[in-house]
Write an enzyme that holds these catalytic residues in place. Structure first.
Site, mmCIF file in Angstrom:
data_model
loop_
_atom_site.group_PDB
_atom_site.id
_atom_site.type_symbol
_atom_site.label_atom_id
_atom_site.label_comp_id
_atom_site.label_asym_id
_atom_site.label_seq_id
_atom_site.Cartn_x
_atom_site.Cartn_y
_atom_site.Cartn_z
ATOM 1 N N HIS A 141 17.818 31.486 36.907
ATOM 2 C CA HIS A 141 16.834 30.846 37.794
ATOM 3 C C HIS A 141 17.409 29.598 37.968
ATOM 4 O O HIS A 141 17.661 28.960 37.470
ATOM 5 C CB HIS A 141 16.004 31.088 37.003
ATOM 6 C CG HIS A 141 14.812 30.543 37.799
ATOM 7 N ND1 HIS A 141 14.041 29.356 37.656
ATOM 8 C CD2 HIS A 141 13.825 31.466 38.613
ATOM 9 C CE1 HIS A 141 13.123 29.359 38.698
ATOM 10 N NE2 HIS A 141 12.117 30.243 38.914
ATOM 11 N N ASP A 219 16.430 31.368 27.981
ATOM 12 C CA ASP A 219 15.164 31.010 28.919
ATOM 13 C C ASP A 219 14.709 32.493 28.381
ATOM 14 O O ASP A 219 15.090 33.677 29.436
ATOM 15 C CB ASP A 219 15.759 31.125 30.488
ATOM 16 C CG ASP A 219 15.266 31.185 32.029
ATOM 17 O OD1 ASP A 219 13.921 31.893 31.124
ATOM 18 O OD2 ASP A 219 15.331 30.903 32.695
ATOM 19 N N GLN A 222 10.997 36.158 31.526
ATOM 20 C CA GLN A 222 10.861 36.850 31.869
ATOM 21 C C GLN A 222 10.648 37.730 30.335
ATOM 22 O O GLN A 222 10.060 38.698 30.436
ATOM 23 C CB GLN A 222 11.098 37.860 32.747
ATOM 24 C CG GLN A 222 11.991 36.803 34.418
ATOM 25 C CD GLN A 222 10.390 37.001 35.229
ATOM 26 O OE1 GLN A 222 9.683 37.387 35.137
ATOM 27 N NE2 GLN A 222 10.216 36.125 36.351
ATOM 28 N N LYS A 245 3.133 33.877 33.075
ATOM 29 C CA LYS A 245 4.085 35.309 32.870
ATOM 30 C C LYS A 245 2.901 35.794 31.817
ATOM 31 O O LYS A 245 3.836 37.010 31.565
ATOM 32 C CB LYS A 245 4.977 34.968 32.907
ATOM 33 C CG LYS A 245 5.807 34.414 34.090
ATOM 34 C CD LYS A 245 7.333 33.970 34.736
ATOM 35 C CE LYS A 245 7.958 33.084 35.722
ATOM 36 N NZ LYS A 245 7.446 33.319 36.811
ATOM 37 N N CYS A 383 14.477 32.174 43.655
ATOM 38 C CA CYS A 383 14.740 31.438 42.623
ATOM 39 C C CYS A 383 15.869 31.403 42.242
ATOM 40 O O CYS A 383 16.286 31.079 41.038
ATOM 41 C CB CYS A 383 13.873 30.629 42.268
ATOM 42 S SG CYS A 383 12.066 30.280 43.043
HETATM 43 N N1 C6P Z 1 10.136 33.400 38.111
HETATM 44 C C1 C6P Z 1 10.068 34.690 39.817
HETATM 45 O O1 C6P Z 1 8.764 35.274 41.102
HETATM 46 P P1 C6P Z 1 8.081 28.315 35.464
HETATM 47 O O2 C6P Z 1 8.158 28.315 36.892
HETATM 48 O O3 C6P Z 1 8.836 27.487 35.102
HETATM 49 O O4 C6P Z 1 6.713 28.878 35.271
HETATM 50 O O5 C6P Z 1 9.134 29.625 35.419
HETATM 51 C C2 C6P Z 1 10.621 29.367 35.827
HETATM 52 C C3 C6P Z 1 11.459 30.535 35.444
HETATM 53 C C4 C6P Z 1 12.519 30.528 34.726
HETATM 54 N N2 C6P Z 1 13.421 31.598 34.644
HETATM 55 C C5 C6P Z 1 13.085 32.527 35.360
HETATM 56 C C6 C6P Z 1 13.754 34.119 34.578
HETATM 57 C C7 C6P Z 1 12.102 31.974 35.440
HETATM 58 O O6 C6P Z 1 11.791 33.936 36.233
HETATM 59 C C8 C6P Z 1 11.273 31.668 36.093
HETATM 60 C C9 C6P Z 1 9.966 32.329 36.594
HETATM 61 C C10 C6P Z 1 9.334 33.294 38.706
HETATM 62 O O7 C6P Z 1 11.069 35.508 39.342
HETATM 63 C C11 C6P Z 1 8.845 32.284 39.912
HETATM 64 S S1 C6P Z 1 10.176 31.540 40.966
#
Ligand code: C6P
Length: 426
Positions: A141, A219, A222, A245, A383
């Site tokens: 991401h 990371d 997910q 999430k 993203c």
């Molecule tokens: N992915 C998706 O629709 P934040 O925005 O900081 O809570 O998470 C960022 C992030 C980081 N790593 C991974 C693997 C992610 O999937 C995400 C967030 C969302 O897939 C929003 S772009």
């Protein structure tokens, strides 16, 4: 599992350990699922972007504000003591959830993005120098790419990328080769890809890095809602995720870090609550975890995260994972019936989501037409633009699952996709 798991106890005969009654109870816990959109019952399949909230979480946030809210760590009055106890209680829940050795290793941030930036800035800023390398993968991401690019720009270090196969699996021989090919100071990789659904072999990758003395950030944005994570078993140095999430409020993130490393790292931000003594000549920093929590945090949000973890634990992550696995298998088989539909990501270890393209229809059109049917999916690059570039597509449509989703909802998705084809004369 705790006592409440007895509430969710029937088996379904569909490969899911959660029977219809269990799912009905789980769905009843999540008020927004009773909403209609465009006059149709909401079918929410955009859980990878952000998941919907159980009433227990909404209530915990509301009870904080109505019952005992105050700033934390500061006051001697009763409300401040109660808020502090609830906030620190939530930290204890996160510690237990990840099986971290100590609550000092749990830092609250705003989200996964900030957790990764914290490590890039503090750990990276002090340990990565010109000529060094940071190793990531091709399926990250943007949140696990851009902070490292910024670090590399600042320091003169290089960013290296582990490639993956057409099926969406990392090429581990390449990973090992890259680990050996330069002075890698940190590995950072996604546990579960938001664009492909690939579940990466985290333990194996961490062991390979450690065999070379290289620390690892995972990371987990997910992964945490879908599988049990044990940071001590993984032995990673850092693990990042977002509350929103995992059925918790938005605006709260978690960074797990090994205590010795966090202690050695400089603060990320300066301000209130992260100090023990300030003079104009010099500041002494607070002990962990406060050293990394400058300023007033999202108090009610953190408390809401604690309630979310209680809710999820009551169902049991093993059963969540098995239910979602059965759902994904069913969805994959049903989507494969549609001519011209191509699922992106066919890793042997895969979880939680199906991203796809439909020949002749832009993913945004798919998303818009499904919305008219009451079905929320995400369309776009998620993203993860380098993943789209890898497959030569601008975007995909993505159906992503949570514990409250059902086979009927998958059937509705498939029926709506047939409608899309009809509309485009395909
Ligand atoms: N992915 C998706 O629709 P934040 O925005 O900081 O809570 O998470 C960022 C992030 C980081 N790593 C991974 C693997 C992610 O999937 C995400 C967030 C969302 O897939 C929003 S772009």
């Amino acid at each position: 599992m705790n006592d409440m798991s007895a509430l969710y106890s029937m088996t379904s005969g569909t490969g899911s350990p959660l029977g219809e009654l269990d799912i009905a109870r789980i769905r009843a816990d999540v008020p927004i699922l009773r909403q209609q959109v465009h006059g149709k019952p909401l079918i929410y399949l955009d859980n990878a972007a952000s998941v919907q909230k159980p009433k227990a979480v909404i209530d915990a946030v509301s009870e904080c504000y109505t019952g005992y809210y105050s700033n934390i760590h500061r006051g001697v009055h009763l409300l401040s003591e109660r808020s502090t106890a609830a906030y620190e209680g939530a930290r204890g829940k996160v510690r237990a959830f990840l099986n971290a050795a100590s609550a000092r290793e749990i830092i609250f941030t705003r989200n996964t993005t900030e957790s990764i930036n914290l490590v890039a800035s503090s750990f990276g800023g002090s340990r990565v120098h010109a000529g060094d390398e940071v190793l990531i993968t091709g399926m990250e991401h943007h949140s696990n790419i851009v902070p490292w690019q910024l670090l590399c720009e600042r320091t003169g270090a290089k960013l290296k990328v582990v490639p993956f196969t057409d099926a969406g699996e990392l090429i581990l021989e390449e990973y090992e080769r890259l680990l050996d090919s330069g002075p890698v100071r940190l590995v950072a990789f996604v546990h579960l890809s938001n664009a492909l659904g690939t579940l990466n072999p985290a333990k194996q990758m961490i062991d390979l890095a450690h065999a070379r003395g290289i620390p690892v950030l995972v990371d987990g944005a997910q992964s945490v809602p879908h599988l049990a994570v044990d940071v001590r078993e993984l032995d990673c140095e850092f693990y990042a995720f977002s509350a929103h999430k995992i059925y918790g409020p938005s605006g709260v993130g978690v960074l797990y870090g090994k205590q010795a490393l966090l202690e050695a790292m400089p603060p990320y931000q300066g301000g209130g609550d992260m100090i023990s003594l300030v003079t104009f000549e010099k500041t002494e920093y607070a002990e962990l975890p406060n050293k990394f929590e400058a300023g007033t945090p999202n108090i009610a949000g953190v408390i809401g995260l604690g309630a979310a973890l209680d809710w999820l634990n009551a169902i049991g992550l093993d059963r969540v994972a098995a239910h979602e696995h059965a759902l994904l298998e069913y969805a994959t088989a049903r989507l494969d019936e549609i001519p011209g539909l191509k699922i992106m990501g066919a890793a042997r270890d895969k979880a939680a989501l199906a991203a796809f393209t439909l020949e002749g229809v832009h993913p945004h059109d798919i998303g818009t037409i499904l919305d008219r049917e009451g079905i929320a999916v995400r369309a776009g690059h998620h993203c993860a633009q380098p993943v789209m570039q890898r497959y030569g597509v601008p975007a995909t449509a993505r159906a992503s699952f949570a514990v409250y989703n059902t086979r009927d909802e998958v059937d509705a998705l498939v029926a709506a996709l047939w409608k899309v084809k009809e509309m485009f004369d395909l």
